[in-house]
Design a protein around this motif. Structure first.
Motif, short mmCIF file in Angstrom:
data_model
loop_
_atom_site.label_atom_id
_atom_site.label_comp_id
_atom_site.label_asym_id
_atom_site.label_seq_id
_atom_site.Cartn_x
_atom_site.Cartn_y
_atom_site.Cartn_z
N PRO A 78 0.80 -1.23 0.00
CA PRO A 78 0.00 0.00 0.00
C PRO A 78 0.83 1.27 0.00
O PRO A 78 0.31 2.35 -0.29
CB PRO A 78 -0.83 -0.12 1.29
N LEU A 79 2.12 1.16 0.30
CA LEU A 79 2.98 2.35 0.23
C LEU A 79 3.11 2.85 -1.20
O LEU A 79 3.43 4.03 -1.43
CB LEU A 79 4.37 2.01 0.79
N ASN A 80 2.84 1.98 -2.16
CA ASN A 80 2.85 2.37 -3.58
C ASN A 80 1.80 3.45 -3.83
O ASN A 80 2.11 4.57 -4.25
CB ASN A 80 2.60 1.12 -4.44
N SER A 81 0.54 3.13 -3.58
CA SER A 81 -0.53 4.11 -3.81
C SER A 81 -0.40 5.29 -2.86
O SER A 81 -0.73 6.44 -3.22
CB SER A 81 -1.90 3.45 -3.67
N ASP A 82 0.11 5.06 -1.66
CA ASP A 82 0.26 6.14 -0.69
C ASP A 82 1.26 7.19 -1.19
O ASP A 82 1.06 8.39 -0.96
CB ASP A 82 0.73 5.57 0.65
N ALA A 83 2.30 6.74 -1.89
CA ALA A 83 3.27 7.69 -2.43
C ALA A 83 2.62 8.62 -3.45
O ALA A 83 2.91 9.82 -3.50
CB ALA A 83 4.43 6.93 -3.08
N HIS A 84 1.70 8.09 -4.25
CA HIS A 84 1.00 8.91 -5.24
C HIS A 84 -0.06 9.78 -4.57
O HIS A 84 -0.37 10.88 -5.05
CB HIS A 84 0.38 8.03 -6.32
N TYR A 85 -0.63 9.29 -3.48
CA TYR A 85 -1.58 10.10 -2.70
C TYR A 85 -0.88 11.32 -2.12
O TYR A 85 -1.44 12.42 -2.07
CB TYR A 85 -2.18 9.24 -1.59
N SER A 107 -3.72 0.85 -15.22
CA SER A 107 -3.34 0.19 -13.97
C SER A 107 -2.40 -0.97 -14.25
O SER A 107 -2.75 -1.93 -14.93
CB SER A 107 -4.58 -0.33 -13.23
N GLY A 108 -1.17 -0.84 -13.71
CA GLY A 108 -0.23 -1.95 -13.71
C GLY A 108 -0.25 -2.54 -12.31
O GLY A 108 -0.92 -3.51 -12.03
N THR A 109 0.45 -1.88 -11.41
CA THR A 109 0.35 -2.24 -9.99
C THR A 109 -0.92 -1.67 -9.37
O THR A 109 -1.41 -2.16 -8.36
CB THR A 109 1.55 -1.68 -9.20
N GLY A 110 -1.45 -0.61 -9.99
CA GLY A 110 -2.62 0.08 -9.45
C GLY A 110 -2.26 1.24 -8.55
O GLY A 110 -3.15 1.98 -8.11
N GLY A 111 -0.98 1.46 -8.31
CA GLY A 111 -0.55 2.49 -7.37
C GLY A 111 -0.88 3.90 -7.80
O GLY A 111 -1.39 4.70 -7.00
N THR A 112 -0.59 4.24 -9.06
CA THR A 112 -0.81 5.61 -9.52
C THR A 112 -2.28 5.97 -9.54
O THR A 112 -2.70 6.97 -8.95
CB THR A 112 -0.21 5.81 -10.93
N ILE A 113 -3.09 5.16 -10.21
CA ILE A 113 -4.51 5.51 -10.34
C ILE A 113 -5.21 5.48 -8.98
O ILE A 113 -6.09 6.31 -8.71
CB ILE A 113 -5.22 4.58 -11.35
N ALA A 114 -4.80 4.58 -8.09
CA ALA A 114 -5.43 4.51 -6.77
C ALA A 114 -5.07 5.72 -5.92
O ALA A 114 -5.95 6.37 -5.33
CB ALA A 114 -5.02 3.23 -6.05
N GLY A 115 -3.79 6.04 -5.84
CA GLY A 115 -3.35 7.15 -5.00
C GLY A 115 -3.87 8.49 -5.49
O GLY A 115 -4.36 9.31 -4.69
N VAL A 116 -3.76 8.73 -6.81
CA VAL A 116 -4.20 10.01 -7.37
C VAL A 116 -5.72 10.16 -7.26
O VAL A 116 -6.23 11.22 -6.87
CB VAL A 116 -3.75 10.14 -8.84
N THR A 117 -6.44 9.10 -7.60
CA THR A 117 -7.91 9.16 -7.52
C THR A 117 -8.38 9.45 -6.10
O THR A 117 -9.24 10.30 -5.88
CB THR A 117 -8.53 7.84 -8.01
N HIS A 118 -7.79 8.76 -5.14
CA HIS A 118 -8.20 8.94 -3.75
C HIS A 118 -7.97 10.38 -3.30
O HIS A 118 -8.83 11.01 -2.68
CB HIS A 118 -7.42 7.97 -2.86
N TYR A 119 -6.81 10.93 -3.65
CA TYR A 119 -6.50 12.30 -3.24
C TYR A 119 -7.44 13.31 -3.92
O TYR A 119 -8.03 14.17 -3.24
CB TYR A 119 -5.05 12.65 -3.58
N LEU A 120 -7.57 13.22 -5.23
CA LEU A 120 -8.36 14.21 -5.96
C LEU A 120 -9.84 14.17 -5.58
O LEU A 120 -10.50 15.20 -5.53
CB LEU A 120 -8.19 14.01 -7.47
#
Length: 286
Positions: A78-85, A107-120
């Protein structure tokens, strides 16, 4: 690069069907690259499982405990998506001054789309988020219909292991921990909706067409995952209409795809037209 700067050894395991220049670039940065045959995540020889073993093996014979391997586990960590958040999402918000109506990404790992979507979605009321998915991946069907399925999964239709597409780096037929978080409602959402507002499945043909159109018209030399992001962005723009700001990320350069996606001879042999389209109207409405 981080490992180099920190003085760590870096061992990277990747599927052997990825463009060779990707591993060559990593080797120039000082990494040890191990290319393994593509196979399902349930196979012990899947690249993720091999990487996990290599981390466990490193320093296993060191009685002092000073040599240890660390498995990054980017698909499930989860640190992956958290970094993008904490970084990518705020950067987009700041650069658009909060004037943004939709975000598009694969979505590859899902980190970028998850973190950015959650923040925005926490910052911009009403903002929409869309998945760009390559053909052969089941994620778009999961988002749109609740079922993990891709047409290429039909018996007798698959041509290769994993996701049946020439697009590299995105698309899966399983849910990673990072991506699965997008399918849950945001805290405080009484309607219980998932955080994604839709998904577009992009064909290999349209990925190739978009990459050539962007090169000819905008001078952008992008890779295959960036191409499907742009195709999806076009569809979202048509859906929302004029006056809306839509953000995507062109995460991969064409320089990492010279021997495959940007090899015209190879693309023609697969039946793709490598000439730049005269107009964006060639991309069918979805």
């Amino acid at each position: 690069m981080v490992a180099r700067a920190k003085g760590y050894l870096c061992h990277i395991v990747m599927p052997s069907d990825q463009a060779i220049e990707k591993s060559q670039l990593l080797e120039r940065h000082g990494a040890t690259v191990e290319r393994v045959a593509p196979c399902s995540i349930v196979d012990k020889n899947n690249f993720v499982n091999v990487a996990r073993r290599r981390a466990a093996e490193y320093g296993a014979d060191d009685k002092s405990g000073t040599r240890r391997g660390y498995f990054v586990n980017q698909f499930e960590n989860p640190l992956n998506s958290d970094a993008h958040y904490r970084s990518t999402g705020p950067e987009i918000f700041q650069q658009t001054n909060g004037h943004i109506h939709a975000f598009v990404h694969g979505s590859g790992t899902g980190g970028t789309i998850a973190g950015v979507t959650h923040y925005l979605k926490q910052q911009v009321p009403g903002i929409m988020s869309f998945l760009a998915d390559p053909q052969g991946s089941g994620l778009a069907n999961k988002v749109n219909h609740g079922v993990m399925f891709a047409a290429t999964e039909r018996e007798g239709t698959r041509r290769r292991q994993q996701v049946d597409t020439l697009v590299e780096g995105v698309g899966l037929n399983r849910l990673t921990r990072n991506f699965a978080n997008l399918l849950k409602p945001m805290q405080g959402d009484s309607k219980g909706k998932c955080m994604l507002d839709g998904a577009v499945s992009v064909s290999d043909r349209d990925a190739v067409r978009m990459s050539r159109w962007l090169m000819a018209n905008d001078g952008l030399f992008i890779g295959s995952s960036g191409a499907i992001n742009c195709v999806t962005t076009l569809h979202v723009a048509r859906r929302l209409g004029p006056g809306h700001t839509i953000v995507t990320i062109l995460a991969d350069s064409g320089q990492r795809h010279l021997t495959k996606f940007w090899n015209d001879q190879a693309m023609v042999s697969l039946g793709h037209d490598v000439n730049a389209p005269a107009t964006l109207d060639i991309f069918e409405q979805q």
